[in-house]
Enzyme design. Structure first.
Site, PDB file in Angstrom:
ATOM      1  N   GLY A  80       0.268  -4.686  -8.902  1.00  0.00           N
ATOM      2  CA  GLY A  80      -0.783  -3.745  -8.534  1.00  0.00           C
ATOM      3  C   GLY A  80      -0.524  -3.120  -7.177  1.00  0.00           C
TER       4      GLY A  80
ATOM      5  CG  ASN B  17       2.849   0.139  -1.669  1.00  0.00           C
ATOM      6  OD1 ASN B  17       1.809   0.710  -1.375  1.00  0.00           O
ATOM      7  ND2 ASN B  17       3.329  -0.880  -0.959  1.00  0.00           N
ATOM      8  N   GLY B  18       4.716   0.024  -5.603  1.00  0.00           N
ATOM      9  CA  GLY B  18       5.694   0.335  -6.634  1.00  0.00           C
ATOM     10  C   GLY B  18       5.052   0.405  -8.010  1.00  0.00           C
TER      11      GLY B  18
ATOM     12  CG  PHE C 227      -4.208 -10.302  -7.168  1.00  0.00           C
ATOM     13  CD1 PHE C 227      -4.124 -11.681  -7.228  1.00  0.00           C
ATOM     14  CD2 PHE C 227      -3.437  -9.642  -6.207  1.00  0.00           C
ATOM     15  CE1 PHE C 227      -3.290 -12.404  -6.376  1.00  0.00           C
ATOM     16  CE2 PHE C 227      -2.601 -10.346  -5.348  1.00  0.00           C
ATOM     17  CZ  PHE C 227      -2.524 -11.727  -5.433  1.00  0.00           C
TER      18      PHE C 227
ATOM     19  CD  GLU D 241      -3.749  -6.009  -6.673  1.00  0.00           C
ATOM     20  OE1 GLU D 241      -3.332  -6.035  -5.508  1.00  0.00           O
ATOM     21  OE2 GLU D 241      -2.993  -6.119  -7.659  1.00  0.00           O
TER      22      GLU D 241
ATOM     23  CD  GLN E 136      13.917  -9.527  -3.566  1.00  0.00           C
ATOM     24  OE1 GLN E 136      12.825  -9.063  -3.435  1.00  0.00           O
ATOM     25  NE2 GLN E 136      14.449 -10.287  -2.652  1.00  0.00           N
TER      26      GLN E 136
ATOM     27  CB  CYS F  75       6.207   4.462  -2.965  1.00  0.00           C
ATOM     28  SG  CYS F  75       6.542   2.811  -3.608  1.00  0.00           S
TER      29      CYS F  75
ATOM     30  CG  MET G  96      27.120  -6.131  -5.233  1.00  0.00           C
ATOM     31  SD  MET G  96      27.048  -5.169  -6.754  1.00  0.00           S
ATOM     32  CE  MET G  96      26.420  -3.631  -6.123  1.00  0.00           C
TER      33      MET G  96
ATOM     34  CG  HIS H 102      17.022  -8.664   6.047  1.00  0.00           C
ATOM     35  ND1 HIS H 102      16.587  -8.273   4.793  1.00  0.00           N
ATOM     36  CD2 HIS H 102      17.329  -7.525   6.712  1.00  0.00           C
ATOM     37  CE1 HIS H 102      16.615  -6.946   4.720  1.00  0.00           C
ATOM     38  NE2 HIS H 102      17.069  -6.464   5.860  1.00  0.00           N
TER      39      HIS H 102
HETATM   40  P1  NAI Z   1       3.452  -4.567  -2.569  1.00  0.00           P
HETATM   41  O1  NAI Z   1       3.448  -5.323  -1.304  1.00  0.00           O
HETATM   42  O2  NAI Z   1       2.676  -3.306  -2.675  1.00  0.00           O
HETATM   43  O3  NAI Z   1       2.984  -5.543  -3.747  1.00  0.00           O
HETATM   44  C1  NAI Z   1       1.797  -6.167  -3.601  1.00  0.00           C
HETATM   45  C2  NAI Z   1       1.296  -6.457  -4.983  1.00  0.00           C
HETATM   46  O4  NAI Z   1       2.011  -7.560  -5.546  1.00  0.00           O
HETATM   47  C3  NAI Z   1      -0.150  -6.843  -4.938  1.00  0.00           C
HETATM   48  O5  NAI Z   1      -0.942  -5.707  -4.999  1.00  0.00           O
HETATM   49  C4  NAI Z   1      -0.256  -7.729  -6.153  1.00  0.00           C
HETATM   50  O6  NAI Z   1      -0.451  -6.958  -7.317  1.00  0.00           O
HETATM   51  C5  NAI Z   1       1.105  -8.385  -6.234  1.00  0.00           C
HETATM   52  N1  NAI Z   1       1.079  -9.682  -5.568  1.00  0.00           N
HETATM   53  C6  NAI Z   1       1.274  -9.923  -4.267  1.00  0.00           C
HETATM   54  N2  NAI Z   1       1.144 -11.222  -4.018  1.00  0.00           N
HETATM   55  C7  NAI Z   1       0.876 -11.811  -5.173  1.00  0.00           C
HETATM   56  C8  NAI Z   1       0.630 -13.147  -5.549  1.00  0.00           C
HETATM   57  N3  NAI Z   1       0.659 -14.141  -4.670  1.00  0.00           N
HETATM   58  N4  NAI Z   1       0.370 -13.383  -6.827  1.00  0.00           N
HETATM   59  C9  NAI Z   1       0.344 -12.405  -7.744  1.00  0.00           C
HETATM   60  N5  NAI Z   1       0.567 -11.115  -7.438  1.00  0.00           N
HETATM   61  C10 NAI Z   1       0.832 -10.836  -6.175  1.00  0.00           C
HETATM   62  O7  NAI Z   1       4.945  -4.368  -3.023  1.00  0.00           O
HETATM   63  P2  NAI Z   1       5.652  -2.976  -3.295  1.00  0.00           P
HETATM   64  O8  NAI Z   1       5.573  -2.130  -2.099  1.00  0.00           O
HETATM   65  O9  NAI Z   1       5.192  -2.458  -4.602  1.00  0.00           O
HETATM   66  O10 NAI Z   1       7.159  -3.469  -3.425  1.00  0.00           O
HETATM   67  C11 NAI Z   1       7.615  -4.289  -4.508  1.00  0.00           C
HETATM   68  C12 NAI Z   1       8.940  -4.893  -4.067  1.00  0.00           C
HETATM   69  O11 NAI Z   1       9.826  -3.845  -3.699  1.00  0.00           O
HETATM   70  C13 NAI Z   1       8.828  -5.814  -2.847  1.00  0.00           C
HETATM   71  O12 NAI Z   1       9.717  -6.872  -2.990  1.00  0.00           O
HETATM   72  C14 NAI Z   1       9.240  -4.919  -1.696  1.00  0.00           C
HETATM   73  O13 NAI Z   1       9.774  -5.657  -0.639  1.00  0.00           O
HETATM   74  C15 NAI Z   1      10.267  -4.033  -2.350  1.00  0.00           C
HETATM   75  N6  NAI Z   1      10.413  -2.714  -1.729  1.00  0.00           N
HETATM   76  C16 NAI Z   1       9.310  -1.918  -1.448  1.00  0.00           C
HETATM   77  C17 NAI Z   1       9.467  -0.656  -0.900  1.00  0.00           C
HETATM   78  C18 NAI Z   1       8.314   0.258  -0.665  1.00  0.00           C
HETATM   79  O14 NAI Z   1       8.499   1.353  -0.103  1.00  0.00           O
HETATM   80  N7  NAI Z   1       7.097  -0.062  -1.043  1.00  0.00           N
HETATM   81  C19 NAI Z   1      10.819  -0.152  -0.578  1.00  0.00           C
HETATM   82  C20 NAI Z   1      11.893  -1.036  -0.929  1.00  0.00           C
HETATM   83  C21 NAI Z   1      11.677  -2.267  -1.484  1.00  0.00           C
END
Ligand code: NAI
Length: 372
Positions: free
Chosen positions: A10, A12-13, A35, A38, A118, A148, A207, A213
Site C-alpha cells: 500500500g 508509493n510503489g 494493513f 490502508e 532483493q 515515486c 549484482m 551500504h
Molecule cells: P513504502 O515505504 O512506500 O512501503 C510502505 C508500505 O509497505 C506500507 O504502506 C505497507 O503497505 C507496506 N508495509 C510496510 N511495513 C509493513 C509491515 N511491517 N507489514 C506489512 N506491510 C508493510 O515503499 P515503496 O516506496 O513503495 O518502495 C518499495 C521498495 O522499493 C522498498 O524496498 C524501497 O526501499 C524500494 N525503493 C523505493 C523507491 C521509491 O522512490 N519509493 C526507489 C527505489 C527503491
C-alpha cells in the site's frame, strides 16, 4: 483474455503499479494490503475521487493517468484468487507476511514477481509457498522502476523519475504459463524502464547495489564517539580512503564469489554489474538540530539480512574467504542487535532472520542450482 494482476502493498510503489495496471486494457488490477486501515482508507478514497498517477513527459509537462484498480482489500482470499500475476511491491522485511498471506490462494502457473525482490526472495518464497511455488514462475527485479511518492494516500501518486533499465531474473520451475510475465510487466510499465533478464537468480543476488551500504556505514561510523553532528554528511561523496578501500574489498569478494560460482558451476553465468545512487548518509535529527547516524535505516536493516548476509552465504558455499565482508558484518550485526556470523562463519543464532541460503537449509551450490 484479460489477465488478473494482484499488487501487494500500500506504499508509493504499489500506488504507481495499481494505477498503471488499471490503465492497461489487458489487465485487471487488484490491490492487497495487509494493513486493514490502508485497505479501508484507499477504498474510501476511491469512492469519491479519481485515482491518479502523474509523471513528467519529455518537455516537462505533467501527464495524469487516471484509472482505478478493481478493488483494494486486506483479504488475500479475494485478492489472490485467480490472479495470474502477483507482484510484491513492499520493503523486503514485509515479504514474509505477504508470502504467508498469499500462500493458500496462489494458483498454478501464476507469476510471482518481487518488484523489488532483493536477495533471498526465491529462498523465502519456496520456503513458505512450498511445492506450490514450483508450479509458478518467480521473478526478482533489482529495484523499483521509479522514484515515486504518494501525494495523497489512495488518491494521487507522483512518479519523480523513471529508470532507463531494470534487471531481473526468472525461475521457471515446473510452471507452464500461457503468457510471458516479462512481456506483460513491460507493457504495464510502458517504454521505460527497459526490462532485462539476468543469466539466473543468483546473479541478481550478487549484482545487488545494496551491498555497498553496510561497508560504507561501517567505515563511516565504526569509530563514532556518539556526539551529534551539525550537518548531514554526504553519503558517497563523503567516502574517505578507508571507506573506499573497504567498499572495494567487499566488492572484490563479491566478484570473487561470482567467479568461483561460475568456475564450479559453469552452467551458471555470472557477469553482473553494480552502480550507486544515493547521496546523503541516513541520519536522524537530534532535538537541537544536529544529526546522528540512523542505524535502523534500511542501509543496515535491509541491506544486511537481504543483502550482504546473502552474498556472504553464497561465498561460503563457493568456498571463498571474505575477511572484509566478515569484519563489516560483525560490526553491522552488533548495530542491529543480531548475531549472523561467528568469526568467519554464517552460523550465528539469528541466521534465520537473514535470507542467506543457509537459513533455508541449502548446503551446496548443487542445492542452489537445482532451483533453476
Ligand atoms: P513504502 O515505504 O512506500 O512501503 C510502505 C508500505 O509497505 C506500507 O504502506 C505497507 O503497505 C507496506 N508495509 C510496510 N511495513 C509493513 C509491515 N511491517 N507489514 C506489512 N506491510 C508493510 O515503499 P515503496 O516506496 O513503495 O518502495 C518499495 C521498495 O522499493 C522498498 O524496498 C524501497 O526501499 C524500494 N525503493 C523505493 C523507491 C521509491 O522512490 N519509493 C526507489 C527505489 C527503491
Amino acid at each position: 483474455d484479460r489477465l488478473t494482476v494482484c499488487i501487494c502493498g500500500g506504499g508509493n510503489g504499489a500506488h504507481v503499479l495499481a494505477g498503471l495496471t488499471a490503465t492497461h486494457a489487458q489487465t485487471e488490477a487488484r490491490v492487497l494490503t495487509l494493513f486493514e486501515k490502508e485497505a479501508a482508507d484507499w477504498t474510501a478514497s476511491m469512492k469519491d475521487n479519481d485515482f491518479i498517477v502523474t509523471r513528467k513527459n519529455k518537455d516537462g509537462g505533467l501527464v495524469r493517468l487516471k484509472a482505478k484498480p478493481a478493488f483494494v482489500t486486506n483479504d488475500p482470499s479475494k485478492a489472490v484468487l485467480g490472479a495470474d500475476v502477483i507482484i510484491l511491491c513492499v520493503p523486503a522485511f514485509a515479504h514474509e507476511q505477504y508470502f504467508e498471506a498469499i500462500s493458500p490462494f496462489v494458483k498454478r502457473d501464476a507469476a510471482i514477481i518481487g518488484l523489488p525482490g532483493q536477495p533471498g526472495f526465491e529462498f523465502q518464497c519456496f520456503d513458505i509457498l512450498k511445492d506450490r511455488a514450483r508450479t509458478c514462475a518467480v521473478l526478482n527485479y533489482e529495484s523499483l522502476p521509479w522514484a515515486c511518492r504518494i501525494a495523497e494516500f489512495g488518491k494521487r501518486v507522483d512518479i519523480l523519475g523513471i529508470k532507463d533499465a531494470l534487471i531481473g531474473s526468472k525461475v521457471v520451475g515446473r510452471s507452464h504459463l500461457n503468457f510471458d510475465p516479462v512481456t506483460l510487466l513491460q507493457s504495464v510499465l510502458g517504454a521505460r524502464p527497459v526490462l532485462e533478464l539476468a543469466n539466473n537468480y543468483l546473479e541478481i543476488y550478487l549484482m545487488t547495489k545494496g551491498f555497498a551500504h553496510p561497508p560504507l556505514m561501517y567505515a563511516k561510523w565504526k569509530d563514532w564517539d556518539g556526539e551529534p553532528l551539525k550537518d548531514r554528511p554526504l553519503f558517497y561523496q563523503g567516502i574517505d580512503e578507508y571507506a573506499a578501500s573497504c567498499l572495494c574489498s567487499v566488492s572484490a569478494e563479491i566478484v570473487a564469489t561470482a567467479r568461483a560460482i561460475g568456475r564450479l558451476r559453469p552452467d551458471l553465468g555470472m557477469d553482473g554489474v553494480e552502480h550507486l545512487e544515493r547521496l546523503l548518509h541516513p541520519m536522524k535529527a537530534t532535538d537541537d538540530g544536529r544529526w546522528v547516524p540512523d542505524f535502523n535505516n534500511r542501509y543496515l536493516s535491509e541491506d544486511v539480512p537481504y543483502g550482504l548476509a546473502v552474498t556472504k552465504g553464497l561465498a561460503e558455499l563457493a568456498g571463498v574467504a571474505t575477511p572484509v565482508t566478515d569484519e563489516v558484518l560483525a560490526w553491522c550485526q552488533e548495530k542491529l542487535g543480531k548475531e549472523f556470523i561467528v568469526g568467519s562463519e554464517l552460523k550465528g543464532k539469528d541466521v534465520r532472520d537473514t535470507r542467506a541460503p543457509q537459513a533455508y537449509g541449502y548446503r551446496t551450490l548443487d542445492d542452489l542450482a537445482a532451483i533453476l
